[in-house]
Write a protein that holds these residues in place. Structure first.
Motif, short mmCIF file in Angstrom:
data_model
loop_
_atom_site.label_atom_id
_atom_site.label_comp_id
_atom_site.label_asym_id
_atom_site.label_seq_id
_atom_site.Cartn_x
_atom_site.Cartn_y
_atom_site.Cartn_z
N GLN A 45 75.17 151.14 -41.03
CA GLN A 45 76.14 152.26 -41.22
C GLN A 45 76.79 152.54 -42.61
O GLN A 45 76.97 153.73 -43.22
CB GLN A 45 77.48 151.90 -40.31
CG GLN A 45 77.33 152.12 -39.02
CD GLN A 45 78.54 151.98 -38.09
OE1 GLN A 45 79.73 151.88 -38.61
NE2 GLN A 45 78.48 151.51 -36.90
N ARG A 46 76.94 151.54 -43.42
CA ARG A 46 77.06 151.61 -44.91
C ARG A 46 75.97 152.41 -45.45
O ARG A 46 76.29 153.41 -46.42
CB ARG A 46 77.35 150.29 -45.61
CG ARG A 46 78.55 149.55 -45.56
CD ARG A 46 79.12 148.50 -46.61
NE ARG A 46 77.81 147.72 -46.80
CZ ARG A 46 77.50 146.45 -46.40
NH1 ARG A 46 78.18 146.08 -45.30
NH2 ARG A 46 76.33 145.94 -46.90
N ASP A 97 76.87 146.96 -39.01
CA ASP A 97 77.80 147.31 -40.36
C ASP A 97 77.14 147.77 -41.43
O ASP A 97 77.14 148.87 -42.09
CB ASP A 97 78.70 146.38 -40.49
CG ASP A 97 79.71 146.12 -39.23
OD1 ASP A 97 79.91 147.04 -38.62
OD2 ASP A 97 80.39 145.15 -39.28
#
Length: 95
Positions: free
Chosen positions: A9-10, A6
């Motif tokens: 991805q950010r 995550d």
């Protein structure tokens, strides 16, 4: 992009968004501020992971040296911005 964490991805999405808005890649402090982290060391780890996943390339010793590898439209925008900047700098005469 499901193989990215995550946090990775950010970082990746921020880089893509920044390039689409500005036509150039962000600097590390801009990324850190944009995703809300204070540690540049942690950000370096995420950037390195994106390099290992072959979604970005980091060009050493280059200001704003992050280049997208898997997003052709944004990579083209980066190249266009670089060409304009290079042309402007080429015509600069400091004397």
């Amino acid at each position: 992009m499901d193989r990215l964490t995550d946090a990775q991805q950010r970082v990746y999405k921020f880089i893509c968004h920044y390039i689409s808005e500005h036509g150039k890649s962000p600097q590390l402090p801009e990324i850190a501020e944009g995703i809300g982290i204070k540690s540049i060391g942690s950000l370096h780890k995420h950037i390195q992971a994106l390099v290992e996943h072959k979604v970005i390339e980091v060009i050493p010793h280059r200001h704003r040296g992050i280049r997208l590898l898997d997003h052709p439209d944004l990579a083209q925008a980066q190249e266009k911005h670089k060409a304009i900047a290079d042309k402007a700098l080429g015509s600069f005469d400091p004397t």
